[in-house]
Design a protein around this motif. Sequence first.
Motif, mmCIF file in Angstrom:
data_model
loop_
_atom_site.group_PDB
_atom_site.id
_atom_site.type_symbol
_atom_site.label_atom_id
_atom_site.label_comp_id
_atom_site.label_asym_id
_atom_site.label_seq_id
_atom_site.Cartn_x
_atom_site.Cartn_y
_atom_site.Cartn_z
ATOM 1 N N UNK A 77 0.839 -1.204 0.000
ATOM 2 C CA UNK A 77 0.000 0.000 0.000
ATOM 3 C C UNK A 77 0.871 1.250 0.000
ATOM 4 N N UNK A 78 1.891 1.272 0.865
ATOM 5 C CA UNK A 78 2.768 2.445 0.895
ATOM 6 C C UNK A 78 3.643 2.511 -0.361
ATOM 7 N N UNK A 79 3.912 1.338 -0.967
ATOM 8 C CA UNK A 79 4.643 1.315 -2.233
ATOM 9 C C UNK A 79 3.871 2.033 -3.329
ATOM 10 N N UNK A 80 2.536 1.922 -3.284
ATOM 11 C CA UNK A 80 1.702 2.615 -4.269
ATOM 12 C C UNK A 80 1.924 4.117 -4.169
ATOM 13 N N UNK A 227 15.588 4.116 -2.102
ATOM 14 C CA UNK A 227 16.434 3.458 -1.116
ATOM 15 C C UNK A 227 15.610 2.784 -0.021
ATOM 16 N N UNK A 228 15.996 1.560 0.403
ATOM 17 C CA UNK A 228 15.382 0.973 1.579
ATOM 18 C C UNK A 228 15.671 1.882 2.773
ATOM 19 N N UNK A 229 14.844 1.947 3.794
ATOM 20 C CA UNK A 229 13.694 1.087 4.043
ATOM 21 C C UNK A 229 12.406 1.570 3.386
ATOM 22 N N UNK A 230 12.441 2.649 2.610
ATOM 23 C CA UNK A 230 11.235 3.125 1.954
ATOM 24 C C UNK A 230 10.651 1.993 1.104
ATOM 25 N N UNK A 231 9.347 1.754 1.264
ATOM 26 C CA UNK A 231 8.741 0.637 0.569
ATOM 27 C C UNK A 231 8.289 1.049 -0.819
ATOM 28 N N UNK A 232 9.069 0.713 -1.854
ATOM 29 C CA UNK A 232 8.576 0.876 -3.221
ATOM 30 C C UNK A 232 8.359 -0.539 -3.744
ATOM 31 N N UNK A 233 7.545 -0.674 -4.788
ATOM 32 C CA UNK A 233 7.299 -2.023 -5.315
ATOM 33 C C UNK A 233 8.602 -2.667 -5.759
ATOM 34 N N UNK A 234 9.476 -1.859 -6.321
ATOM 35 C CA UNK A 234 10.768 -2.386 -6.769
ATOM 36 C C UNK A 234 11.613 -2.889 -5.616
ATOM 37 N N UNK A 235 11.679 -2.104 -4.509
ATOM 38 C CA UNK A 235 12.495 -2.560 -3.373
ATOM 39 C C UNK A 235 11.873 -3.795 -2.730
ATOM 40 N N UNK A 236 10.538 -3.905 -2.785
ATOM 41 C CA UNK A 236 9.894 -5.106 -2.228
ATOM 42 C C UNK A 236 10.321 -6.339 -3.025
ATOM 43 N N UNK A 237 10.364 -6.189 -4.367
ATOM 44 C CA UNK A 237 10.798 -7.319 -5.196
ATOM 45 C C UNK A 237 12.277 -7.633 -4.914
ATOM 46 N N UNK A 238 13.062 -6.578 -4.762
ATOM 47 C CA UNK A 238 14.489 -6.712 -4.461
ATOM 48 C C UNK A 238 14.689 -7.503 -3.174
ATOM 49 N N UNK A 255 5.864 -8.879 -7.115
ATOM 50 C CA UNK A 255 5.903 -8.860 -8.576
ATOM 51 C C UNK A 255 4.498 -8.829 -9.151
ATOM 52 N N UNK A 256 3.598 -9.629 -8.543
ATOM 53 C CA UNK A 256 2.217 -9.650 -9.023
ATOM 54 C C UNK A 256 1.591 -8.265 -8.888
ATOM 55 N N UNK A 257 1.842 -7.597 -7.757
ATOM 56 C CA UNK A 257 1.280 -6.260 -7.553
ATOM 57 C C UNK A 257 1.779 -5.298 -8.629
ATOM 58 N N UNK A 258 3.064 -5.362 -8.907
ATOM 59 C CA UNK A 258 3.628 -4.474 -9.935
ATOM 60 C C UNK A 258 3.028 -4.784 -11.305
ATOM 61 N N UNK A 259 2.923 -6.082 -11.610
ATOM 62 C CA UNK A 259 2.348 -6.487 -12.893
ATOM 63 C C UNK A 259 0.908 -6.007 -13.038
ATOM 64 N N UNK A 260 0.105 -6.177 -11.976
ATOM 65 C CA UNK A 260 -1.293 -5.742 -12.022
ATOM 66 C C UNK A 260 -1.370 -4.224 -12.183
ATOM 67 N N UNK A 261 -0.499 -3.511 -11.476
ATOM 68 C CA UNK A 261 -0.515 -2.045 -11.552
ATOM 69 C C UNK A 261 -0.204 -1.565 -12.969
ATOM 70 N N UNK A 262 0.889 -2.089 -13.557
ATOM 71 C CA UNK A 262 1.245 -1.622 -14.906
ATOM 72 C C UNK A 262 0.167 -2.023 -15.914
ATOM 73 N N UNK A 263 -0.394 -3.228 -15.740
ATOM 74 C CA UNK A 263 -1.458 -3.663 -16.647
ATOM 75 C C UNK A 263 -2.672 -2.752 -16.520
#
Lengths: 284, 320
Positions: A77-80, A227-238, A255-263
Amino acid sequence: MTILSGSGRTARAVASRPGGALGLAVVAAILVAALASPIVATHDPDALDILHRFAGPSAEHWLGTDHLGRDLYSRLVFGARVAMEVALFAITAALVGGTLLGTLAASVSAGWERPILVLFDVISSFPSLVLALAAVAVFGPSTLLVMIVVAATLLPHFGRVARAQVLGVRNAPFIEAERLLGASETRIVLHHLLPNIAGPLIVLASIDLPVVITVEAGLSFIGLGVRPPLASWGTLIYDGYAYLSDSKLPVAVASAALGIATLGFTLFGEALRDAVDPRLDGGR
Amino acid sequence: MRGALRYVGARFVTTALVVLGAMLLLFALTALVPGDPATALIGPQATPEYARRFIVEMGLDQPWWRRLFTFLSRLLVGDLGTDVLSGRPVIQVVGAVLPYTFALTGASIGLALLLGVPLGCYAATHRGSTADGLLAFSSVTLIAIPSFVIAIFLLLLFSIYLDWLPVLGGGEPGNWVDGGKRLILPTVALGVGWIGFVARLVRTSMLEVLGENHIRTSRAYGLPDRLVVYKYALRNACIPTLAVLGVGIGRLLGGAVLVEIVFARPGLGRLIYDAISTRNFAVLQGAVLVVVVAFVLTNLLVDLSYSVIDPRIRRQDPVR
């Protein structure tokens, strides 16, 4: 403002397409998550709970926890919010800069046109992700840098469309009439040119949005963006990828969240384009 | 003829400008490195004597314009400098990983064309059918999802869960079967979005061409449908596809960087990534320059090749 006055009608037209309705739902959900992250999230995204690391989905943790026991759902949610901040800044900067340069190339004296077009050509000749990597190498990873690089690479998109639009409208009879009535160049640009070219530019912005999300997530995924610890979708996948041998859930969920978002954003952008100007799509 | 020559000339000038721009940018980037360049390159533990010798050896004590001149004149003869960490020439370091990246991007484009073109033709000739609708939706889906996300799911499914294909690495040099196996998943991850992309492009331009007069005439003459679609229409429909593919190479290279990292494959992406983490600027400069040049040359090649397919393009203003 042609597009804004008809925004209710446009929204209905978007929602009436099957892909558009799905896209609209995803976009709405992400916007709500981004705007009201503390309310939508169930946990503090940074709260550690080492005893319950790699927990599976449960009533307490809807999507389980990561390698530090942080709640994955709340981090998504915060990654969004991070994704939307980066996307809004980059797109707005590219939109404003591109429109300015494009309008300049099309309307002011011809001397400006060629250098601006060459600049656009040069910028679009760089593979954007590689350019971003080179910039990161020198200045170190930061969210601001990601935004600036992405904005720079999108600049020619908006610039070219703005120029083409201005060229199309510039000599329209109603502008001629306004000029004959003695309106100043500034007035013509602000009151007639910009409102008339806004539609395609806004559509372009919505089409470019998933691209921005992808670049930010891609850079963050290799540890060179947010940069971590900030929660971005990319850092979560990382994070998830680094602990793949402990649990497959975090990387799969992120990854699923990122895929759904871009789609979702892509479907929304395409439906918006079809609704605003069917001619922009080649006969579908 | 003169128009054609002018077009080709203008394209070469733009290409040269872009490459020069890339060189200047790369030089500026390293000149902008915050802090003392010697410390940044060899680390803070180096003795003062070594640091001083290093600075003189690298020419870092020279004024910037002289360094720029040396940098550019070396590049002109193909000297990308020396990798400080391994002592090997950068051109060798980059050259060693280049085949891996070319194999990956080449295989992905091949996959995209092999499946995308027939699918696009099918969709165009069966406009409005269920298959067409299904294809349209799956194209958007495949295009929209980032290739490294697809890479992660392929990795989870085929390498970890099903254990069908080797997980990581590029395979031993010389072992073609193993190398090929390790190429499958990265190729699919990188190429699958392009299948949808190419299918859509071919479909759109095909529909446009199929409505034109010369196609109707060929049909009226009673030429077989297959001949009309695959010979006459497809040739014309190829041009927009080629044009977009050229521009898309940059995105493909960017995607390759991430896919290489997901599968821990050697390649330019991996090299750039490692160079960043070790602050190995000579290798970084060399690798980025090679990517830019490869990208610009592909674009040039594509531009020139579609002006061969469609002579009308030569007469247009090359700076669009």
